[in-house]
Scaffold this motif. Structure first.
Motif, PDB file in Angstrom:
ATOM      1  N   SER A   1      24.704 -79.560  16.961  1.00 19.32           N
ATOM      2  CA  SER A   1      25.195 -79.942  15.630  1.00 19.32           C
ATOM      3  C   SER A   1      24.581 -81.264  15.204  1.00 19.32           C
ATOM      4  O   SER A   1      24.082 -82.040  16.025  1.00 19.32           O
ATOM      5  N   PHE A   2      24.601 -81.504  13.880  1.00 28.77           N
ATOM      6  CA  PHE A   2      24.154 -82.782  13.313  1.00 28.77           C
ATOM      7  C   PHE A   2      24.890 -83.016  11.994  1.00 28.77           C
ATOM      8  O   PHE A   2      25.536 -82.113  11.450  1.00 28.77           O
ATOM      9  N   ILE A   3      24.813 -84.269  11.515  1.00 28.50           N
ATOM     10  CA  ILE A   3      25.454 -84.651  10.248  1.00 28.50           C
ATOM     11  C   ILE A   3      24.379 -84.892   9.204  1.00 28.50           C
ATOM     12  O   ILE A   3      23.363 -85.556   9.463  1.00 28.50           O
ATOM     13  N   TRP A   4      24.612 -84.348   7.994  1.00 28.92           N
ATOM     14  CA  TRP A   4      23.699 -84.526   6.853  1.00 28.92           C
ATOM     15  C   TRP A   4      24.466 -85.246   5.748  1.00 28.92           C
ATOM     16  O   TRP A   4      25.584 -84.886   5.417  1.00 28.92           O
ATOM     17  N   ASN A   5      23.850 -86.318   5.183  1.00 32.33           N
ATOM     18  CA  ASN A   5      24.487 -87.064   4.093  1.00 32.33           C
ATOM     19  C   ASN A   5      23.770 -86.793   2.774  1.00 32.33           C
ATOM     20  O   ASN A   5      22.541 -86.800   2.713  1.00 32.33           O
ATOM     21  N   ASP A   6      24.562 -86.556   1.717  1.00 29.82           N
ATOM     22  CA  ASP A   6      24.018 -86.314   0.378  1.00 29.82           C
ATOM     23  C   ASP A   6      24.728 -87.235  -0.600  1.00 29.82           C
ATOM     24  O   ASP A   6      25.962 -87.244  -0.662  1.00 29.82           O
ATOM     25  N   ARG A   7      23.969 -88.053  -1.376  1.00 30.88           N
ATOM     26  CA  ARG A   7      24.586 -89.016  -2.289  1.00 30.88           C
ATOM     27  C   ARG A   7      25.274 -88.352  -3.476  1.00 30.88           C
ATOM     28  O   ARG A   7      26.139 -88.964  -4.109  1.00 30.88           O
ATOM     29  N   ASN A   8      24.899 -87.136  -3.800  1.00 29.81           N
ATOM     30  CA  ASN A   8      25.469 -86.459  -4.972  1.00 29.81           C
ATOM     31  C   ASN A   8      26.991 -86.312  -4.789  1.00 29.81           C
ATOM     32  O   ASN A   8      27.449 -85.706  -3.829  1.00 29.81           O
ATOM     33  N   PRO A   9      27.795 -86.870  -5.716  1.00 30.97           N
ATOM     34  CA  PRO A   9      29.255 -86.781  -5.557  1.00 30.97           C
ATOM     35  C   PRO A   9      29.808 -85.363  -5.749  1.00 30.97           C
ATOM     36  O   PRO A   9      30.946 -85.107  -5.373  1.00 30.97           O
ATOM     37  N   LYS A  10      29.001 -84.477  -6.324  1.00 32.36           N
ATOM     38  CA  LYS A  10      29.453 -83.100  -6.456  1.00 32.36           C
ATOM     39  C   LYS A  10      29.350 -82.414  -5.097  1.00 32.36           C
ATOM     40  O   LYS A  10      28.318 -82.445  -4.451  1.00 32.36           O
ATOM     41  N   GLU A  11      30.443 -81.787  -4.694  1.00 33.67           N
ATOM     42  CA  GLU A  11      30.511 -81.191  -3.360  1.00 33.67           C
ATOM     43  C   GLU A  11      29.613 -79.961  -3.279  1.00 33.67           C
ATOM     44  O   GLU A  11      29.583 -79.134  -4.179  1.00 33.67           O
ATOM     45  N   LYS A  12      28.850 -79.861  -2.162  1.00 35.32           N
ATOM     46  CA  LYS A  12      27.986 -78.712  -1.954  1.00 35.32           C
ATOM     47  C   LYS A  12      28.699 -77.671  -1.091  1.00 35.32           C
ATOM     48  O   LYS A  12      29.648 -77.991  -0.376  1.00 35.32           O
ATOM     49  N   SER A  13      28.202 -76.437  -1.170  1.00 37.72           N
ATOM     50  CA  SER A  13      28.765 -75.349  -0.355  1.00 37.72           C
ATOM     51  C   SER A  13      27.727 -74.928   0.685  1.00 37.72           C
ATOM     52  O   SER A  13      26.568 -75.362   0.656  1.00 37.72           O
ATOM     53  N   LYS A  14      28.152 -74.054   1.585  1.00 45.11           N
ATOM     54  CA  LYS A  14      27.257 -73.601   2.649  1.00 45.11           C
ATOM     55  C   LYS A  14      26.014 -72.921   2.082  1.00 45.11           C
ATOM     56  O   LYS A  14      24.912 -73.037   2.636  1.00 45.11           O
ATOM     57  N   GLY A  15      26.180 -72.237   0.959  1.00 44.89           N
ATOM     58  CA  GLY A  15      25.051 -71.535   0.364  1.00 44.89           C
ATOM     59  C   GLY A  15      23.955 -72.451  -0.141  1.00 44.89           C
ATOM     60  O   GLY A  15      22.839 -71.996  -0.416  1.00 44.89           O
ATOM     61  N   ASP A  16      24.253 -73.753  -0.295  1.00 45.59           N
ATOM     62  CA  ASP A  16      23.247 -74.710  -0.755  1.00 45.59           C
ATOM     63  C   ASP A  16      22.320 -75.154   0.371  1.00 45.59           C
ATOM     64  O   ASP A  16      21.369 -75.900   0.135  1.00 45.59           O
ATOM     65  N   PHE A  17      22.605 -74.762   1.623  1.00 44.79           N
ATOM     66  CA  PHE A  17      21.840 -75.215   2.782  1.00 44.79           C
ATOM     67  C   PHE A  17      21.120 -74.034   3.435  1.00 44.79           C
ATOM     68  O   PHE A  17      21.713 -72.970   3.638  1.00 44.79           O
ATOM     69  N   THR A  18      19.840 -74.236   3.776  1.00 45.76           N
ATOM     70  CA  THR A  18      19.061 -73.251   4.530  1.00 45.76           C
ATOM     71  C   THR A  18      18.509 -73.946   5.765  1.00 45.76           C
ATOM     72  O   THR A  18      17.742 -74.908   5.655  1.00 45.76           O
TER      73      THR A  18
END
Length: 520
Positions: free
Chosen positions: A44-61
């Protein structure tokens, strides 16, 4: 050595804290979490995104060795660091639109008069258009400040612009002001987050010296918040909104200062979260084996380019040593050799013990003689030290007495100087004291006047809420100051608790229940 050890401990710790606070968007940490690899090969790892809008699993590949990982776990980690804020307000002041300046004055006055987080810093830059030979951004303070009183005073004392512009009178060099604002915020404290709040009509000047487009260099990752006061009810979108969207700031259009104030306070409360964004933890079952070879991992996030993550490497375990005879078997095969070696070892131990006993006796005799010599030497040294200490104390007492006399002489000369200055300027203030229904007038006749409930004070106010030595009234050569002398009920001047404050004619001073009017 202790200091060096402390440095090796503290410096890495501070660097670790700083690194955590400054983690940019993307892969966080120096390695993958491999705790579950031996059991189920989970990584596992942690990914940080500055965008305050929450992303879903479908946004990640996620891809491992070029092959897409279909089944991975995805969850959002809610952990926003609480950091201090450095905020720059850009105040657009247009001579042809004074209602906007009045709107801004009310908005900032009400905001700074409310609750602000301790340690946050602010500055205000007023702008209009570039004029040759004049300062474009008029900064209210040289440095960012957290002092609410001087912020409020700067807002209230601001004078509206009276410079008219014949060409496009309702536009300013707005985009240039925002670009310059980014440069000012780059000088903020490293540990603070930065933010810019622009109060504008939203119309940028495209003439000579103007900037045709909103600023595009947004690498500083400073959110921009837009409060737009439109002309004549104009609510159409403006180009400056693009800057707010690109920096993950926010925006509002209104002519109602109450709505603007509520929105600004909401902006302020959410700045930490908007600047930080979200952490996402991704966990998957890897195909990597413990062969020590690297596996290429890539991640594609909607709205971001594909990023190659650090290579995944699973090291081989240490080999288990096997084979060879046991110790018991070796002893049985070499019994005679073992007995001979044991006897020799026993003789050697006896000889060593006898030598140690003999040597100890010699050392003990020598130690007793050395101890006696040391005691005699210590006595002589103690006597010499006592004589020296008596001499040094005598000299120090003489020097201390001399210094005290010099200090007293300096104090006396200063009192005489200030007394002469009061006489020359004819400065003898009058204090009108109100003790319930009683009135007491007192004329100040010397540079330092003591005020308290005890009789030894120059001005005695016998009230339970007045401390024994409550305050001092001091003449500093230019005027008079009231000083809190560590009183229990504090010193209040014109409704504000002060430790030291300059006095003006008519100022109201409260010492407990006693009210004093200062006249000069």
């Amino acid at each position: 050595m202790k200091k060096l050890t402390s440095i090796f401990i503290i410096v890495p710790l501070l660097l670790g804290i700083y690194g955590y606070a400054q983690t940019p968007r993307g892969f966080k940490g120096g390695d993958y979490n491999k705790d579950n690899y031996p059991e189920n090969k989970e990584i596992s790892f942690i990914w940080n995104d500055r965008n305050p809008k929450e992303k879903s699993k479908g946004d990640f590949t996620l891809k491992e060795e070029g092959e897409e990982v279909k089944d991975f776990e995805f969850r959002r980690v809610t952990n926003v660091p609480d950091r201090k804020k450095t905020i720059l307000f850009l105040w657009e002041d247009i001579a042809s639109h004074h209602p906007q300046s009045d709107f801004t004055r009310r908005l900032l006055s009400d905001f700074f008069d409310g609750n602000l987080d301790s340690g946050d810093q602010f500055n205000i830059a007023v702008f209009n258009r570039h004029v040759s030979g004049e300062v474009f951004l008029e900064l209210k303070f040289d440095n960012f400040t957290s002092n609410r009183e001087i912020l409020l005073e700067a807002v209230r004392k601001h004078e509206k612009s009276t410079r008219p512009f014949s060409s496009l009178p309702k536009t300013t060099d707005l985009y240039a002001a925002v670009s310059d604002g980014f440069k000012l915020l780059e000088k903020k404290p490293v540990a603070n987050i930065g933010a810019m709040v622009v109060i504008t009509a939203g119309l940028n000047f495209h003439g000579s010296g103007g900037t045709p487009d909103p600023p595009s260099d947004l690498g500083s990752e400073i959110p921009v918040y837009i409060i737009r006061y439109p002309f004549d009810g104009d609510t159409s979108p403006k180009g400056i909104y693009r800057t707010a969207d690109q920096t993950f700031g926010d925006r509002v259009t209104t002519t109602d200062s109450n709505i603007a104030l509520a929105t600004l306070r909401e902006f302020y409360q959410n700045m930490n979260k908007r600047q930080y964004g979200h952490d996402y933890q991704i966990t998957w079952t890897t195909k990597a084996t413990n062969d020590g070879k690297s596996n290429d991992i890539t991640l594609t996030v909607v709205g971001s380019k594909t990023e190659k993550l650090p290579s995944l490497v699973i090291q081989k375990p240490d080999p288990v040593q096997t084979g060879g005879r046991s110790l018991k078997e070796w002893i049985e095969d070499n019994l005679i050799l073992v007995i001979a070696a044991g006897a020799s070892l026993l003789v050697l131990i006896v000889v060593i013990v006898l030598l140690i006993v003999r040597n100890n006796k010699k050392q003990k005799t020598a130690a007793l003689k050395a101890q006696k010599d040391a005691i005699d030497a210590r006595k002589r040294a103690d006597e010499a030290k006592a004589d020296h200490d008596r001499y040094v104390k005598g000299q120090e007492a003489k020097e201390e007495d001399k210094r005290n006399k010099e200090i007293e002489e300096q104090k006396r000369a200063e009192v005489e100087r200030l007394t002469d200055l009061m006489r020359a300027k004819n400065l003898y203030p009058r204090l009108q004291c109100m003790l319930g229904n009683e009135r007491l007038n007192y004329t100040v006749g010397k540079p330092v006047t003591t005020i308290g409930s005890k009789d030894h004070n120059d001005l005695t106010l016998q009230r339970p809420t007045v401390s024994r030595e409550h305050a001092l009234l001091e003449f500093n050569g230019a005027g008079f100051e009231i000083v809190d002398n560590n009183s229990k009920n504090k010193v209040i001047v014109n409704g504000q608790i002060v430790q030291r404050a300059n006095l003006r004619n008519g100022d109201k001073i409260c010492l407990g229940e006693v009210i004093i009017i200062f006249y000069i």
